[in-house]
Design a protein around this motif. Sequence first.
Motif, PDB file in Angstrom:
ATOM      1  N   LEU A 258       1.230  -5.159  11.996  1.00 39.69           N
ATOM      2  CA  LEU A 258       1.406  -5.540  10.599  1.00 39.69           C
ATOM      3  C   LEU A 258       0.686  -4.603   9.642  1.00 39.69           C
ATOM      4  O   LEU A 258       0.800  -4.764   8.426  1.00 39.69           O
ATOM      5  CB  LEU A 258       0.885  -6.968  10.393  1.00 39.69           C
ATOM      6  CG  LEU A 258       1.493  -8.025  11.310  1.00 39.69           C
ATOM      7  CD1 LEU A 258       0.792  -9.356  11.124  1.00 39.69           C
ATOM      8  CD2 LEU A 258       2.983  -8.157  11.043  1.00 39.69           C
ATOM      9  N   GLU A 259      -0.074  -3.668  10.176  1.00 36.40           N
ATOM     10  CA  GLU A 259      -0.865  -2.779   9.330  1.00 36.40           C
ATOM     11  C   GLU A 259      -0.264  -1.386   9.181  1.00 36.40           C
ATOM     12  O   GLU A 259      -0.743  -0.592   8.379  1.00 36.40           O
ATOM     13  CB  GLU A 259      -2.292  -2.633   9.911  1.00 36.40           C
ATOM     14  CG  GLU A 259      -2.987  -3.939  10.211  1.00 36.40           C
ATOM     15  CD  GLU A 259      -3.268  -4.750   8.935  1.00 36.40           C
ATOM     16  OE1 GLU A 259      -3.549  -4.131   7.896  1.00 36.40           O
ATOM     17  OE2 GLU A 259      -3.165  -5.994   8.999  1.00 36.40           O
ATOM     18  N   ALA A 295       3.214   4.677  -3.699  1.00 34.56           N
ATOM     19  CA  ALA A 295       3.771   4.871  -2.352  1.00 34.56           C
ATOM     20  C   ALA A 295       2.822   5.726  -1.528  1.00 34.56           C
ATOM     21  O   ALA A 295       2.579   5.461  -0.340  1.00 34.56           O
ATOM     22  CB  ALA A 295       5.143   5.535  -2.437  1.00 34.56           C
ATOM     23  N   ARG A 296       2.294   6.735  -2.185  1.00 35.25           N
ATOM     24  CA  ARG A 296       1.316   7.604  -1.536  1.00 35.25           C
ATOM     25  C   ARG A 296       0.146   6.786  -0.976  1.00 35.25           C
ATOM     26  O   ARG A 296      -0.278   6.960   0.172  1.00 35.25           O
ATOM     27  CB  ARG A 296       0.823   8.609  -2.585  1.00 35.25           C
ATOM     28  CG  ARG A 296      -0.110   9.681  -2.119  1.00 35.25           C
ATOM     29  CD  ARG A 296       0.642  10.855  -1.515  1.00 35.25           C
ATOM     30  NE  ARG A 296      -0.262  11.727  -0.785  1.00 35.25           N
ATOM     31  CZ  ARG A 296      -0.792  11.422   0.397  1.00 35.25           C
ATOM     32  NH1 ARG A 296      -0.475  10.287   0.978  1.00 35.25           N
ATOM     33  NH2 ARG A 296      -1.611  12.248   0.999  1.00 35.25           N
ATOM     34  N   ALA A 297      -0.345   5.861  -1.797  1.00 38.19           N
ATOM     35  CA  ALA A 297      -1.485   5.037  -1.374  1.00 38.19           C
ATOM     36  C   ALA A 297      -1.096   4.122  -0.215  1.00 38.19           C
ATOM     37  O   ALA A 297      -1.873   3.936   0.731  1.00 38.19           O
ATOM     38  CB  ALA A 297      -1.999   4.215  -2.558  1.00 38.19           C
ATOM     39  N   ALA A 301      -2.698   4.255   3.479  1.00 41.59           N
ATOM     40  CA  ALA A 301      -3.361   3.119   4.122  1.00 41.59           C
ATOM     41  C   ALA A 301      -2.773   2.860   5.505  1.00 41.59           C
ATOM     42  O   ALA A 301      -3.496   2.598   6.472  1.00 41.59           O
ATOM     43  CB  ALA A 301      -3.229   1.875   3.247  1.00 41.59           C
ATOM     44  N   ALA A 302      -1.459   2.955   5.605  1.00 35.13           N
ATOM     45  CA  ALA A 302      -0.825   2.762   6.914  1.00 35.13           C
ATOM     46  C   ALA A 302      -1.273   3.844   7.884  1.00 35.13           C
ATOM     47  O   ALA A 302      -1.569   3.578   9.054  1.00 35.13           O
ATOM     48  CB  ALA A 302       0.698   2.763   6.773  1.00 35.13           C
ATOM     49  N   ALA A 335       0.780  11.907   5.594  1.00 36.83           N
ATOM     50  CA  ALA A 335      -0.630  11.645   5.274  1.00 36.83           C
ATOM     51  C   ALA A 335      -1.511  12.104   6.431  1.00 36.83           C
ATOM     52  O   ALA A 335      -2.222  11.309   7.039  1.00 36.83           O
ATOM     53  CB  ALA A 335      -0.833  10.160   4.994  1.00 36.83           C
ATOM     54  N   PRO A 336      -1.496  13.393   6.729  1.00 32.56           N
ATOM     55  CA  PRO A 336      -2.235  13.871   7.899  1.00 32.56           C
ATOM     56  C   PRO A 336      -3.746  13.667   7.771  1.00 32.56           C
ATOM     57  O   PRO A 336      -4.400  13.309   8.753  1.00 32.56           O
ATOM     58  CB  PRO A 336      -1.884  15.364   7.967  1.00 32.56           C
ATOM     59  CG  PRO A 336      -1.428  15.716   6.601  1.00 32.56           C
ATOM     60  CD  PRO A 336      -0.815  14.484   6.025  1.00 32.56           C
TER      61      PRO A 336
END
Lengths: 394, 394
Positions: A258-259, A295-297, A301-302, A335-336
Amino acid sequence: MQQTAHRARSQRWQGALAVLRHVHAHPAATRADVARALGLSSGSATEITARLKAARLVAEADPRPTGERGRPSPALVAHPRGPLVCVVDIGHEHWRVATVELGGGIAGLESGRHADRDAGAVLARLRGRVAAVRRRYGPRVRAVSVAVAGTVRGGTVVQASGMGWSEVDLQLLPSGSRTPLLVGNDASLAGLAEARRGVGAGARVVLHLTVEVGVGGILVVDGRPVDGATGAGGEFGHMPFGDPARACPCGAHGCWDLEVDGRAMARLLGQPPPRDPRTAAERALRAAAGGDPSARAAVAAAARALGRGVGGLVNALDPDMVSLSGLAIDLAATAPDELNAGYLAGLMRFRRAAPPPLLTSTLGPLSPVTGAAEAAFDVLLTEEGLESWLATAG
Amino acid sequence: MQQTAHRARSQRWQGALAVLRHVHAHPAATRADVARALGLSSGSATEITARLKAARLVAEADPRPTGERGRPSPALVAHPRGPLVCVVDIGHEHWRVATVELGGGIAGLESGRHADRDAGAVLARLRGRVAAVRRRYGPRVRAVSVAVAGTVRGGTVVQASGMGWSEVDLQLLPSGSRTPLLVGNDASLAGLAEARRGVGAGARVVLHLTVEVGVGGILVVDGRPVDGATGAGGEFGHMPFGDPARACPCGAHGCWDLEVDGRAMARLLGQPPPRDPRTAAERALRAAAGGDPSARAAVAAAARALGRGVGGLVNALDPDMVSLSGLAIDLAATAPDELNAGYLAGLMRFRRAAPPPLLTSTLGPLSPVTGAAEAAFDVLLTEEGLESWLATAG
DNA sequence: CGGAATATGCTCGTGGTACGAGGATAAAAG
DNA sequence: CTTTTATCCTCGTACCACGAGCATATTCCG
């Protein structure tokens, strides 16, 4: 020349089996390579290859000029009338039916989209395709091996929420058929393929992780999948790495699933739970790549949650490397830094100097097919499997 | 009777090796049992046992009256001048040096408490004890196997916080000695022993978990420990099952460790972080058993956190059963309902009908010794190990 | 262009291991 | 004491791999 029955149990055909396994694992290997790798004398190699050729298990390709000195050595390849595995890949949207020969070569491949996701409808269609393969190849088809996008336990699908299935028995063969039917999770089988023939080739312990809807994967040690007592191992997405208050459809709380997937990104974007988390994730990833800050954030986070969980798994399982697949590749691309930061933060300190690398898997969309074929050949390339082949084909 | 060198690589002594492994795994087995289990003809059994006796590997005990019909069969036991393993167990407080024979029998055992926990002092004393064992038994000692209460990677101790060690190379043998030195984590080795000879005997996939300071353990599949690329696998306590804000001494955050051991209970009781979490946990458990409601609550929370994590691990690893050891046994005894509730809540729904049982380990405090001996015999009961034995003893 | 160097494949005699049948042996059951 | 049951031993046979010696196919180099 009648051979006794019991003899087979001990060491008969052991050498031939070793050669056969090597040929399967190294499709390009020449006869001399095999002999060297197995420590066989050239006399034994001659005898064993002769026996394998007579049994229609391997054939020798014309030796190709290598540019090297010395007498050229013929390559050992699958026999044109050798054993085959019928592989069925059942995804959320699509299906594939492939025919795979020794060494992993794909002799035939059909695919399509589910017209109706109902289990009965899907299985009816696939039964037809499997029957066609068996009609065409006859007793050369030694096993049917299924990769399915769902949780598998002991040969049946416990749940495949993407298709709305629960407790489905994958009857793909006429009742009474003696052809073995193997069933596995597609992500786990893809990981098996990656570990043996993809990015993990050469590594002893490979952790494969894929993100689609939730997280799946497998740990592969010495080429053997660690898939538990009932084959249900590899459900890493249902480890409680997340918020303990959050309920998961699986019944537990705080699941890692879920994360990291489209549900997580939608939640972080303040959107309602998406009906199709896969496309929601793709949308968020595209928006993030396009520069949308929220979206970036969400993607960041994912990615961080993915990295953190990978760190925990590496702590516990100590792989040589981690193979990433599915949306995990997109998270790593988009998001490397966050993925890596989460990964390093999740590692025990002593691991940080030289952490197992996170590598992108290389086999592509056919990896579940390859993996299912591998699983089937694992069963066929045993004394029993060989004995059965010799009985029908010899 | 000179035998060629290369021959050994293929199938020479394969049958004998299979018998030897069976004898090691089943110390009480009679010769007839072994023949049946391995599918050997009685003629082969005769020949193989004769060879093994001549090589001083096994001996035959006088057949004991069984009360059954038929000719009594002698039991195959370790040869009185057969190979031995010197086992060293390094705990936080104590040390043990044992001499173990084929089959797991303990031929000698010394133990003591560390006078000084400094690595140099501990190792100096243990070097002396190991040297004494080697003097006494000479070339019969085929390996030294160490179980240490700390994180082990690739044969060295990365960290043993209980003794204040970090990066300690366990030089227990004179430099230049060819005797193999094996090193493993004590909890992982104890799990190996439990899986093979303890509560997990008979199960194919065993998850062993122990709580002392933090959580350790191992997954054992088909008798083989899944201990990763460098032997550091099994550090389940450093999976992020806990509060992500809480820093762990390991460098990561949110480790499971911090939710289940004495540190967790002290925290829940409003106490400062204990210097010795082990005794803090014992104190809390005693108080809870005595009826103290706040201790009861702290123990209950730890038990629930333990159960929840076990559930997550079962989801991912799919064992046949879970073996609990150390303080986990006390948690299970003091707060069984909370442990079980946490466990069931952490499981995926489809597993709840028949969850893998949580069972108490049975081997007791010598389990790390037994496990370390197992790990060593795994190395010795190979073609290379046998060849080396035959070269020196034959 | 032709011999040397290199690498591989084939033949064949030898040895080690397991099989399986037949008979011997040791206990319990009747 | 005989029968039944289970095991052990002996011996002839089959199979597989080894290794030495020779044959073969290619590249290298003068």
